[in-house]
Design a protein around this motif. Sequence first.
Motif, short mmCIF file in Angstrom:
data_model
loop_
_atom_site.label_atom_id
_atom_site.label_comp_id
_atom_site.label_asym_id
_atom_site.label_seq_id
_atom_site.Cartn_x
_atom_site.Cartn_y
_atom_site.Cartn_z
N GLU A 179 1.12 2.26 4.64
CA GLU A 179 0.47 1.68 5.81
C GLU A 179 -1.01 1.43 5.52
O GLU A 179 -1.69 2.27 4.94
N GLN A 180 -1.51 0.26 5.90
CA GLN A 180 -2.92 -0.06 5.70
C GLN A 180 -3.70 0.25 6.98
O GLN A 180 -3.23 0.02 8.08
N PHE A 181 -4.89 0.79 6.80
CA PHE A 181 -5.76 1.11 7.92
C PHE A 181 -7.04 0.29 7.82
O PHE A 181 -7.57 0.11 6.72
N ILE A 214 -9.50 11.22 9.36
CA ILE A 214 -8.49 12.29 9.31
C ILE A 214 -7.12 11.68 9.04
O ILE A 214 -6.36 12.19 8.22
N LYS A 215 -6.82 10.58 9.72
CA LYS A 215 -5.51 9.95 9.58
C LYS A 215 -5.26 9.45 8.16
O LYS A 215 -4.16 9.59 7.62
N ILE A 216 -6.28 8.89 7.55
CA ILE A 216 -6.09 8.38 6.18
C ILE A 216 -6.07 9.53 5.18
O ILE A 216 -5.41 9.46 4.15
N THR A 217 -6.81 10.61 5.49
CA THR A 217 -6.82 11.77 4.61
C THR A 217 -5.49 12.51 4.65
O THR A 217 -5.00 12.98 3.62
N GLN A 218 -4.91 12.61 5.84
CA GLN A 218 -3.60 13.25 6.00
C GLN A 218 -2.71 12.25 6.75
O GLN A 218 -2.64 12.27 7.98
N ILE A 246 -13.76 6.34 14.30
CA ILE A 246 -13.89 6.34 12.84
C ILE A 246 -13.57 7.72 12.29
O ILE A 246 -12.88 7.85 11.27
N ALA A 247 -14.05 8.77 12.95
CA ALA A 247 -13.75 10.13 12.50
C ALA A 247 -12.25 10.39 12.54
O ALA A 247 -11.68 10.98 11.61
N ARG A 248 -11.59 9.95 13.61
CA ARG A 248 -10.14 10.14 13.72
C ARG A 248 -9.40 9.36 12.65
O ARG A 248 -8.43 9.86 12.07
#
Length: 79
Positions: free
Chosen positions: A3-5, A33-37, A28-30
Amino acid sequence: MSEQFQLIPGNSLKTNSPEDGRALAVKIARLTIKITQPDAKTREKLRPVYANDASMLIAIGQTVAMEFATIAKANNYWK
């Protein structure tokens, strides 16, 4: 990652007001987190851990504050 963000929503840090800037900082902070996990089930499992840890909550606040500082500067502090 399949999935691309879009890490910067709308590809711009420009906002109409400090309130909008703060909302963008949280988003942006959320996204970070979403891309990190990327696994939603893992994030859900971890949520109670950080929700009950004052140090982790402070770290989250600091992350949002850093994002907000960047956005504020990009908006010339809404002058």
